[in-house]
Motif scaffolding. Sequence first.
Motif, PDB file in Angstrom:
ATOM      1  N   ILE A 139     -20.204  11.143  18.492  1.00 20.42           N
ATOM      2  CA  ILE A 139     -21.304  12.027  18.892  1.00 20.42           C
ATOM      3  C   ILE A 139     -20.933  13.480  18.596  1.00 20.42           C
ATOM      4  O   ILE A 139     -21.516  14.410  19.162  1.00 20.42           O
ATOM      5  CB  ILE A 139     -21.653  11.855  20.387  1.00 20.42           C
ATOM      6  N   SER A 189     -23.457  16.311  17.875  1.00 17.10           N
ATOM      7  CA  SER A 189     -24.476  16.631  18.877  1.00 17.10           C
ATOM      8  C   SER A 189     -24.094  17.873  19.671  1.00 17.10           C
ATOM      9  O   SER A 189     -22.912  18.155  19.892  1.00 17.10           O
ATOM     10  CB  SER A 189     -24.665  15.447  19.830  1.00 17.10           C
ATOM     11  N   ASP A 190     -25.093  18.613  20.117  1.00 15.44           N
ATOM     12  CA  ASP A 190     -24.894  19.799  20.939  1.00 15.44           C
ATOM     13  C   ASP A 190     -24.414  19.379  22.325  1.00 15.44           C
ATOM     14  O   ASP A 190     -25.087  18.600  23.002  1.00 15.44           O
ATOM     15  CB  ASP A 190     -26.225  20.555  21.034  1.00 15.44           C
ATOM     16  N   GLY A 206     -26.831  19.747  24.989  1.00 17.57           N
ATOM     17  CA  GLY A 206     -28.063  18.984  24.815  1.00 17.57           C
ATOM     18  C   GLY A 206     -27.904  17.563  25.319  1.00 17.57           C
ATOM     19  O   GLY A 206     -26.835  17.158  25.792  1.00 17.57           O
ATOM     20  N   LEU A 215     -27.677  13.352  25.419  1.00 18.23           N
ATOM     21  CA  LEU A 215     -26.995  12.315  24.659  1.00 18.23           C
ATOM     22  C   LEU A 215     -27.981  11.691  23.681  1.00 18.23           C
ATOM     23  O   LEU A 215     -29.092  11.331  24.057  1.00 18.23           O
ATOM     24  CB  LEU A 215     -26.463  11.245  25.618  1.00 18.23           C
ATOM     25  N   PRO A 216     -27.598  11.571  22.391  1.00 18.75           N
ATOM     26  CA  PRO A 216     -28.530  10.982  21.431  1.00 18.75           C
ATOM     27  C   PRO A 216     -28.647   9.468  21.608  1.00 18.75           C
ATOM     28  O   PRO A 216     -27.887   8.855  22.368  1.00 18.75           O
ATOM     29  CB  PRO A 216     -27.879  11.316  20.085  1.00 18.75           C
ATOM     30  N   SER A 236     -26.775  16.745  30.349  1.00 17.49           N
ATOM     31  CA  SER A 236     -26.340  17.090  29.005  1.00 17.49           C
ATOM     32  C   SER A 236     -25.034  16.368  28.708  1.00 17.49           C
ATOM     33  O   SER A 236     -24.407  15.784  29.610  1.00 17.49           O
ATOM     34  CB  SER A 236     -26.131  18.601  28.887  1.00 17.49           C
ATOM     35  N   ILE A 237     -24.599  16.418  27.449  1.00 25.12           N
ATOM     36  CA  ILE A 237     -23.325  15.784  27.092  1.00 25.12           C
ATOM     37  C   ILE A 237     -22.186  16.388  27.909  1.00 25.12           C
ATOM     38  O   ILE A 237     -21.331  15.662  28.437  1.00 25.12           O
ATOM     39  CB  ILE A 237     -23.068  15.921  25.577  1.00 25.12           C
TER      40      ILE A 237
END
Length: 457
Positions: free
Chosen positions: A319, A322-323, A326, A328-329, A354-355
């Motif tokens: 991951i 990923s930001d 932001g 989790l995708p 967020s992550i």
Amino acid sequence: MGGNRRMMKLGAFLLVPGYHVASWRHPGARADGGLDFGHYRDLVRTAERAKFDMFFVADGVGIRTPYNDAEELSRWGRFLQFDPVALLSALAVSTERIGLAATASTTYNEPFHLARKFASIDHLSAGRAAWNVVTSVTDAEARNFNRDAQPDHGDRYHRAREFMEVVTGLWDSWEDDAFVYDKDGGRFFHPEKLHVLGHRGEHFAVRGPLNVARPPQGYPVLIQAGASVDGQDFAARWAEVVFTASQTLDEGRAFYRAIREQVADHGRDPDQVKVMPGVLPVVGRTRAEAEDKYAALQELVDPVVGYGLLTQLLGDVDISGSDVDGPLPELPPTQGSTSRQQLVYDKARREGLSIKQLYQSVSGGRGHRVVIGTPQEIADALEEWFTGGAADGFNVMPPVLPDGLTDFAELVVPELQRRGLFRTEYEGPTLRDNLGLDRPAHGAAARLSAAARLSPR
């Protein structure tokens, strides 16, 4: 405490120096405790004084972190420990009543080896051994055993099922009264009470017999922690204790109900399987003290370690693009722990994390439930799940050792005893006695007896 009242079961998950990912940095922790037998001995004796059912040690056959870089790995700081079976051998003669449970993999061992080791531990401990059956979930372990990557999830469980058939067959090599040691008659054992396995299957060819007598418990207690579809089916067929991770009471109830139904589908008695969710308790004499303890641990979480732990819990899914501030995708399938990946993903969605917030959140319980409060509040939380159809007991994961275990043993256990939820004395000498599990009949002898009853006279 008499009668047949249902009693809570407690396991002490003693991951030295503590279950919280930053525990090794805590002022009260023994950072070098993983290589100090005296430290383990003292911890297990603390759990035994508190009448815990068992001590449990997790294991992996490799350094199970997401890091290959030495600088990043050096921040992890918590991967040195004894081989668990060797550790149990020493603890068997240093304790009297507490059960001794160790993890061992069906993916990177042979059935004869583990059958012999756990039978030996059961004899050395006079019937207190337990085996946490795992299939291993990391490529780091595979690379220590002639592979570039771990086998597929389904393949691992396929091998594990045959592995269990072989191991239990080897434990039944000898009937309980096979050995007579008749010096005058010159007979060491009754020949008719020897049963040669002669297994030949897809993964294993094992003749037997085992060169250890049948374990005092018949079989060591079998533990399993898989919550995937394959894991639950495997547990329903084999496990007598199921370790699991649930975040909410509804999740716990759903898992408890589902696993009992699957146990019954396999023709087994659901009451002979104990479901023990993991819980990380942070105990304070006041609520504020408990919250301060947890906050102090959270302050010690290295962002590199927190992010790496999250990656590991997600099944080593990358991951990195990923930001961190932001969400989790969406996650691709993993060949690692599918159940833990789903649990962490659900937590992120449910709580809108967020992550960065997610890795901070999982640094304590790593997907297991974290309970923070006074002894009464901790007991309330455990009682709600125990009486509410979500658990038969709990796998207690102290955040820092030794203090986290001492706090639970000296503050929470007496509160559970006061409520009549937990024993004040052990029920018997073996782990099966204390867990309320039947001793398994000798498989081959039972089949021969049944055949004799059915044959015409």
